[in-house]
Motif scaffolding. Structure first.
Motif, PDB file in Angstrom:
ATOM      1  N   UNK A 316       0.824  -1.208   0.000  1.00  0.00           N
ATOM      2  CA  UNK A 316       0.000   0.000   0.000  1.00  0.00           C
ATOM      3  C   UNK A 316       0.859   1.259   0.000  1.00  0.00           C
ATOM      4  N   UNK A 317       1.964   1.230   0.756  1.00  0.00           N
ATOM      5  CA  UNK A 317       2.864   2.387   0.788  1.00  0.00           C
ATOM      6  C   UNK A 317       3.455   2.665  -0.588  1.00  0.00           C
ATOM      7  N   UNK A 318       3.836   1.589  -1.263  1.00  0.00           N
ATOM      8  CA  UNK A 318       4.387   1.751  -2.616  1.00  0.00           C
ATOM      9  C   UNK A 318       3.340   2.352  -3.532  1.00  0.00           C
ATOM     10  N   UNK A 319       2.116   1.854  -3.381  1.00  0.00           N
ATOM     11  CA  UNK A 319       1.027   2.322  -4.232  1.00  0.00           C
ATOM     12  C   UNK A 319       0.782   3.823  -3.988  1.00  0.00           C
ATOM     13  N   UNK A 320       0.748   4.187  -2.689  1.00  0.00           N
ATOM     14  CA  UNK A 320       0.512   5.588  -2.340  1.00  0.00           C
ATOM     15  C   UNK A 320       1.646   6.466  -2.860  1.00  0.00           C
ATOM     16  N   UNK A 321       2.887   5.989  -2.739  1.00  0.00           N
ATOM     17  CA  UNK A 321       3.997   6.837  -3.189  1.00  0.00           C
ATOM     18  C   UNK A 321       3.964   6.980  -4.710  1.00  0.00           C
ATOM     19  N   UNK A 327       2.977   8.831 -10.708  1.00  0.00           N
ATOM     20  CA  UNK A 327       3.433   7.750 -11.585  1.00  0.00           C
ATOM     21  C   UNK A 327       2.360   6.693 -11.798  1.00  0.00           C
ATOM     22  N   UNK A 328       1.189   6.895 -11.152  1.00  0.00           N
ATOM     23  CA  UNK A 328       0.117   5.914 -11.327  1.00  0.00           C
ATOM     24  C   UNK A 328      -0.511   6.099 -12.700  1.00  0.00           C
ATOM     25  N   UNK A 329      -0.585   5.015 -13.470  1.00  0.00           N
ATOM     26  CA  UNK A 329      -1.089   5.090 -14.836  1.00  0.00           C
ATOM     27  C   UNK A 329      -2.370   4.277 -14.952  1.00  0.00           C
ATOM     28  N   UNK A 371      -8.133  -3.397 -12.769  1.00  0.00           N
ATOM     29  CA  UNK A 371      -7.415  -3.683 -11.520  1.00  0.00           C
ATOM     30  C   UNK A 371      -7.745  -2.643 -10.458  1.00  0.00           C
ATOM     31  N   UNK A 372      -7.827  -1.378 -10.872  1.00  0.00           N
ATOM     32  CA  UNK A 372      -8.101  -0.319  -9.892  1.00  0.00           C
ATOM     33  C   UNK A 372      -9.539  -0.384  -9.386  1.00  0.00           C
ATOM     34  N   UNK A 373     -10.465  -0.704 -10.281  1.00  0.00           N
ATOM     35  CA  UNK A 373     -11.864  -0.833  -9.838  1.00  0.00           C
ATOM     36  C   UNK A 373     -11.973  -1.987  -8.845  1.00  0.00           C
ATOM     37  N   UNK A 374     -11.226  -3.054  -9.114  1.00  0.00           N
ATOM     38  CA  UNK A 374     -11.206  -4.196  -8.199  1.00  0.00           C
ATOM     39  C   UNK A 374     -10.699  -3.756  -6.818  1.00  0.00           C
ATOM     40  N   UNK A 375      -9.629  -2.957  -6.814  1.00  0.00           N
ATOM     41  CA  UNK A 375      -9.069  -2.463  -5.551  1.00  0.00           C
ATOM     42  C   UNK A 375     -10.097  -1.611  -4.817  1.00  0.00           C
ATOM     43  N   UNK A 376     -10.803  -0.742  -5.568  1.00  0.00           N
ATOM     44  CA  UNK A 376     -11.788   0.155  -4.964  1.00  0.00           C
ATOM     45  C   UNK A 376     -12.884  -0.660  -4.273  1.00  0.00           C
ATOM     46  N   UNK A 377     -13.484  -1.593  -5.021  1.00  0.00           N
ATOM     47  CA  UNK A 377     -14.592  -2.377  -4.469  1.00  0.00           C
ATOM     48  C   UNK A 377     -14.104  -3.233  -3.300  1.00  0.00           C
ATOM     49  N   UNK A 378     -12.949  -3.877  -3.473  1.00  0.00           N
ATOM     50  CA  UNK A 378     -12.435  -4.751  -2.414  1.00  0.00           C
ATOM     51  C   UNK A 378     -12.152  -3.958  -1.141  1.00  0.00           C
ATOM     52  N   UNK A 448      -7.781   7.646  -4.153  1.00  0.00           N
ATOM     53  CA  UNK A 448      -6.851   7.976  -5.235  1.00  0.00           C
ATOM     54  C   UNK A 448      -7.234   7.249  -6.524  1.00  0.00           C
ATOM     55  N   UNK A 449      -7.612   5.984  -6.352  1.00  0.00           N
ATOM     56  CA  UNK A 449      -7.980   5.200  -7.533  1.00  0.00           C
ATOM     57  C   UNK A 449      -9.225   5.752  -8.218  1.00  0.00           C
ATOM     58  N   UNK A 450     -10.165   6.243  -7.396  1.00  0.00           N
ATOM     59  CA  UNK A 450     -11.376   6.836  -7.979  1.00  0.00           C
ATOM     60  C   UNK A 450     -11.019   8.158  -8.649  1.00  0.00           C
ATOM     61  N   UNK A 451     -10.181   8.929  -7.972  1.00  0.00           N
ATOM     62  CA  UNK A 451      -9.805  10.243  -8.495  1.00  0.00           C
ATOM     63  C   UNK A 451      -9.085  10.120  -9.844  1.00  0.00           C
ATOM     64  N   UNK A 452      -8.213   9.136  -9.952  1.00  0.00           N
ATOM     65  CA  UNK A 452      -7.441   8.993 -11.187  1.00  0.00           C
ATOM     66  C   UNK A 452      -8.355   8.616 -12.365  1.00  0.00           C
ATOM     67  N   UNK A 453      -9.549   8.056 -12.033  1.00  0.00           N
ATOM     68  CA  UNK A 453     -10.552   7.769 -13.064  1.00  0.00           C
ATOM     69  C   UNK A 453     -11.384   9.013 -13.387  1.00  0.00           C
TER      70      UNK A 453
END
Lengths: 486, 231
Positions: A316-321, A327-329, A371-378, A448-453
């Motif tokens: 999670x820390x890596x993801x946040x950084x 750098x999140x694409x 993958x990001x939607x999966x993370x959001x729902x999970x 963050x995942x929602x925002x990037x969408x």
């Protein structure tokens, strides 16, 4: 906008200059006009009276008193004839009798008041009469007899002279026209000067405005060219200093922020290698724990569980950084969202514990990062199961902004003072800071995942109890550069 | 029971992963460098290679290309630092069949190994009643012998590539989403990474000498997935 423009500096300067010019021109013109007009009229009037008196002196001796009407007529004609241009009209009266140089002329200019004045006074009476669009000078005189030493005797003969003042009027009119023209020129000059003065002030002010806007847009390297040494130049100078100071501070802040991010990323990275070794053997530990003595077994299981949590925290820390570093694409793909939610629940073994209200297959499709939607729902469902209470319900519908995913639990809800902070990193609602099961980053990663969408996520409490997390995801988007190359 | 060659420079990770995989009944050979790994290849004859991307000297990427130069069909799983997007894409395009992110649980790694090996063992999806050898233009696909030939010349495909081609060509004209292909080819029962599909399609097109601008067989359906067309 129009109102503001009218109240602007330029308009105010033009109006002020115009007013000053108008007042100066009008007062100068009015004074000049008055003096000139008086001079012109006075002079012509004096000349006329002098001429008339001379004629009367010359012709009065020929007049017998009391005169006949014919004699009066003759006298009037003689007097009128002395004026070369023939513009004189002369009326001579004696009691009821009268004779004029122009037979049949009613002499409307000779008012009863004037006749009265001439009758009662020995002085010369004159009056300017305006009528039928022209101005005339009317002079009235009594003819007196008498020598130099004796008192003059009234003959009762009154002479009235009417002279049209066309020339004088034309002269006065010309004066008025001249003053008017001078005023137009003065006003035009004033406006030009006002515009020039306004430009001198407005150009630097406008430059300052543009520069301020650019700074507000984040272009901190904006500077103004400083010309001269007036107040505006001072202002520009101060602006430049402020901008430079701002730029320096922002650069320092950014540098510090970047260092902090790099540090978090480096720490996570360095933690990964030992964790990789530990994660690999947790299953071995768990398996063997059954054969160990209870204390050792507990210790082994504890190590195993904590290793898994630590691995997730580092993840999670890596993801946040990555989010922080920009750098999140997004890897967009068109998927069936209901199916995606179903899979997310199934993959985590939640199919039986979570109630779903999903539209039929293919009803809600969209271009998202699966993958990001999966993370959001999970994360949202996991959060509801952990911190709320069962039953947990997941709903998918289509709203105005796109797909709407709602995750609702049946717990006590979120305290109101906590609601604004739920998406903050490591936010702990209880002051005792009891360590929760998650990394404390789940909800901020979700956000963050929602925002990037380009979507939004909100936390609220349902009126019937329980917390509700609502995610809105835009579904259809134009082909964007983030799309997977293929 | 399969033979796994593990190439990993960190001793703790190497020992840990090797220990865990042995517990899962794999025959594991572990090496610390890429060069050593390449040397062991011939003697050990592994069924699968688990390859760390960050290696001293010869990098994981070099090793991957090196293995592909001598063996097109040996399955390779990359173990990488998550999110190093470029590494993942470059690694996949260099010929890896799948990737895992470190730290990884032994049972996850084991499941991936088994999935890749299943693919390699040739349990390809096969519709009943189809002829054994399908011909599409210059392309001949032998569904029983699991070989593919272009203009009569056999082309060597990695397990993922072969399975992808078999899946797509089984229903010419049908559009498959990346998600469907992930499930059919990689057997990922979670939301896997569409980059696997894209990288694999790219490799497949290269091997089939497809013109990059106008592919003859595997068409991209923009924003959705892929479709096989018989010219």
């Amino acid at each position: 906008m129009r109102k503001r423009r009218l109240r602007g500096l330029r308009a105010r300067l033009v109006v002020a200059f115009g007013l000053v010019a108008a007042v100066a021109a009008i007062s100068t013109g009015a004074l000049t006009f008055r003096e000139a007009r008086t001079g012109v009229l006075q002079q012509s009037q004096d000349a006329t009276i002098r001429q008339l008196r001379a004629q009367l002196n010359q012709h009065a001796t020929e007049l017998a008193v009391p005169p006949e009407e014919s004699a009066l007529r003759e006298f009037a004609k003689d007097v009128a004839a002395t004026e070369s241009q023939g513009s004189w009209r002369v009326l001579v009266t004696y009691g009821d009798r009268s004779g004029s140089s122009a037979p049949g002329d009613p002499f409307t200019e000779v008012t009863p008041a004037l006749r009265e004045a001439v009758g009662s006074s020995q002085a010369t009476v004159f009056q300017r009469v305006r009528g039928e669009g022209r101005t005339s000078l009317v002079v009235g005189m009594s003819i007196l007899f008498g020598g130099r030493d004796t008192a003059a005797a009234v003959t009762g003969v009154h002479v009235f002279l009417v002279v049209p003042q066309t020339t004088e009027q034309a002269y006065v009119d010309a004066l008025v026209t001249a003053v008017e023209r001078a005023m137009v020129v003065a006003l035009a000059l004033a406006v030009v000067l006002a515009l020039l003065a306004a430009r001198g002030v407005l150009v630097p002010v406008r430059k300052l405005r543009f520069a301020t806007r650019r700074i507000a847009e984040g272009r901190l390297d904006t500077r103004l060219a400083v010309n001269g040494s007036d107040e505006l130049a001072d202002l520009s100078h101060t602006f430049n200093e402020t901008a430079a100071a701002l730029e320096t501070s922002v650069a320092e802040l950014r540098e510090m922020e970047a260092r902090a991010r790099r540090f978090a990323a480096d720490v996570s990275h360095e933690l990964r290698t030992p964790l990789a070794a530990m994660s690999a053997v947790t299953d071995v530990l768990d398996e063997d724990a059954a054969r160990l003595d209870p204390d050792t077994a507990t210790a082994v299981r504890l190590i195993s569980e904590e290793t898994i949590k630590l691995a997730r925290l580092v993840d999670d820390l890596m993801e946040i950084s990555r989010f922080d570093a920009g750098a999140a694409v997004l890897h967009l793909d068109e998927i069936d969202l209901a199916e995606s939610i179903r899979r997310t629940l199934a993959a985590r073994g939640w199919t039986d514990t979570v109630a779903t209200d999903l539209p039929p297959p293919h009803a809600v499709r969209g271009r998202v990062d699966p993958r990001r939607v999966d993370v959001v729902v999970a994360n949202l469902v996991g959060n509801a199961l952990k911190h709320g209470a069962r039953p947990v319900q997941v709903r998918l519908s289509v709203g105005g902004a796109g797909a709407v995913i709602e995750v609702r639990d049946s717990g006590p809800g979120i305290p109101h003072d906590v609601l604004p902070h739920v998406f903050e990193r490591f936010y702990k609602s209880d002051t005792a800071r009891i360590r929760s099961e998650g990394s404390g980053l789940g909800l901020s990663i979700t956000a963050e995942n929602v925002r990037i969408h380009g979507g939004t996520v909100r936390a609220a409490n349902h009126p019937a109890g329980g917390a509700v997390f609502t995610v809105e995801l835009p579904l259809w988007r134009d082909e964007s550069p983030e799309e997977n190359p293929s | 029971m399969s033979r796994v060659l593990l190439i990993e420079d960190d001793p703790a990770v190497r020992e840990g992963v090797a220990l865990a995989l042995r517990r899962q009944n794999h025959d594991v050979a572990a090496t610390a460098t890429g060069e050593e790994g390449m040397d062991r290849l011939r003697a050990f004859r592994p069924d699968i290679v688990v390859l760390d991307l960050m290696l001293p000297g010869m990098t994981g990427l070099d090793v991957c290309r090196g293995i592909r130069a001598v063996d097109q069909t040996l399955p390779i799983i990359m173990a990488t630092a998550r999110g190093e997007e470029v590494d993942i894409v470059v690694g996949l395009e260099a010929g890896a069949d799948d990737y895992v992110v470190k730290p990884v649980l032994a049972r996850v790694l084991d499941a991936r190994i088994r999935a890749v090996l299943r693919r390699a063992s040739g349990s390809a999806p096969r519709a009943e009643g189809l002829p054994k050898i399908d011909t599409y233009g210059d392309l001949a696909v032998d569904r029983a012998g699991l070989t593919v030939a272009l203009n009569g010349e056999p082309i060597a495909l990695a397990p993922s590539e072969l399975r992808l081609l078999l899946t797509l060509s089984a229903s010419p004209g049908q559009v498959f989403s990346r998600q469907q292909l992930l499930e059919a080819v990689w057997e990922h029962d979670y939301h896997g990474d569409a980059r696997l599909v894209d990288a694999c399609v790219k490799r497949l097109r290269t091997k089939m000498s497809e013109p990059p601008r106008a592919p003859r067989y595997i068409h991209t359906v923009r924003g959705f997935g892929y479709r096989f067309a018989a010219p």
